[in-house]
Design a protein around this motif. Structure first.
Motif, short mmCIF file in Angstrom:
data_model
loop_
_atom_site.label_atom_id
_atom_site.label_comp_id
_atom_site.label_asym_id
_atom_site.label_seq_id
_atom_site.Cartn_x
_atom_site.Cartn_y
_atom_site.Cartn_z
N ASP A 80 39.92 3.73 14.92
CA ASP A 80 39.82 4.98 14.47
C ASP A 80 39.52 5.02 12.61
O ASP A 80 39.72 3.89 12.07
N ILE A 81 39.47 6.08 12.08
CA ILE A 81 39.07 6.18 10.66
C ILE A 81 40.30 5.53 9.93
O ILE A 81 40.14 4.76 8.96
N ASN A 82 41.42 5.97 10.35
CA ASN A 82 42.79 5.46 9.68
C ASN A 82 42.93 3.77 9.47
O ASN A 82 43.32 3.32 8.64
N SER A 142 31.90 -3.29 13.90
CA SER A 142 31.24 -2.25 14.40
C SER A 142 31.25 -2.17 16.08
O SER A 142 31.06 -0.80 16.46
N PHE A 143 31.38 -2.99 16.80
CA PHE A 143 31.74 -3.14 18.07
C PHE A 143 33.01 -2.03 18.56
O PHE A 143 33.07 -1.21 19.28
N PHE A 144 34.01 -2.46 17.78
CA PHE A 144 35.46 -1.82 17.79
C PHE A 144 35.31 -0.53 17.42
O PHE A 144 36.08 0.50 18.26
N VAL A 145 34.50 -0.12 16.59
CA VAL A 145 34.32 1.43 16.11
C VAL A 145 33.57 2.11 17.17
O VAL A 145 34.07 3.24 17.61
N LYS A 146 32.58 1.57 17.58
CA LYS A 146 31.87 2.09 18.76
C LYS A 146 32.52 2.11 20.17
O LYS A 146 32.30 3.26 20.93
N TYR A 154 30.91 -13.98 20.57
CA TYR A 154 30.28 -12.72 20.92
C TYR A 154 29.73 -11.83 19.89
O TYR A 154 28.99 -10.89 19.97
N PHE A 155 29.82 -12.31 18.46
CA PHE A 155 29.48 -11.58 17.52
C PHE A 155 28.89 -12.42 16.57
O PHE A 155 28.64 -12.09 15.13
N GLU A 156 28.14 -13.46 16.65
CA GLU A 156 27.20 -14.52 16.05
C GLU A 156 27.93 -14.71 14.68
O GLU A 156 27.33 -14.58 13.55
N ASN A 157 29.36 -14.75 14.76
CA ASN A 157 30.17 -15.01 13.59
C ASN A 157 30.17 -14.09 12.39
O ASN A 157 30.22 -14.25 11.13
N SER A 158 29.77 -12.71 12.85
CA SER A 158 29.64 -11.66 11.99
C SER A 158 30.75 -10.66 12.11
O SER A 158 31.12 -10.22 13.12
N VAL A 159 31.80 -10.68 11.09
CA VAL A 159 32.91 -9.89 11.09
C VAL A 159 32.46 -8.28 11.11
O VAL A 159 32.84 -7.29 11.96
N GLU A 160 31.30 -8.06 10.42
CA GLU A 160 30.70 -6.74 10.55
C GLU A 160 30.33 -6.38 11.74
O GLU A 160 30.71 -5.05 12.35
N SER A 161 29.70 -7.36 12.60
CA SER A 161 29.33 -6.90 14.00
C SER A 161 30.51 -6.63 14.70
O SER A 161 30.52 -5.79 15.89
N MET A 162 31.53 -7.27 14.68
CA MET A 162 32.76 -7.24 15.39
C MET A 162 33.35 -5.90 15.05
O MET A 162 33.98 -5.03 16.06
#
Length: 123
Positions: free
Chosen positions: A106-108, A97-101, A87-95
């Motif tokens: 949250d910020i904490n 980003s998805f959870f934040v969106k 689902y995230f093309e092996n990108s932790v950043e993408s994952m």
């Protein structure tokens, strides 16, 4: 050994087996939420988990005491890698980003993750 996917029902049973570490079908039944499935249903799912290599047993007469063969950590690693890859093309950043969106973090949460990353970098 290759880890196989679990169905929702198999994963629910496996979570209990990991929790109790060893037990009989009745022990698993006791921890299932209401409405409880039939004993035979739980027994069948446990046998499927045994065939898939997740659970082993010791026989005591006609009764079997079950225990995990794959740890919760091993399955967590497998499931996370699968999620990242599928689902995230092996990108932790993408994952992340998805959870934040999706407002699942949250910020904490993000602050805690950054602290963990910084601690890992120091090691």
């Amino acid at each position: 050994m290759e880890i196989k996917d679990l169905t929702k029902a198999e994963e629910q049973i496996m979570q209990i087996v990991w929790q109790i570490e060893k037990g009989f079908v009745k022990d698993v039944m006791n921890l299932l939420p209401e409405p409880k499935p039939a004993y035979n249903t739980v027994s069948t799912i446990i046998r499927i988990l045994e065939v898939k290599g997740f659970i082993g047993h010791e026989a005591y007469g006609k009764s079997h005491q079950y225990h995990p063969l794959i740890s919760r950590e091993e399955y967590k690693r497998y499931a996370t890698e699968k999620l990242l890859g599928n689902y995230f093309e092996n990108s932790v950043e993408s994952m992340f980003s998805f959870f934040v969106k999706e407002e699942k973090m949250d910020i904490n949460d993000l602050d805690e993750i950054l602290k963990m990353i910084n601690q890992l970098k120091k090691k």
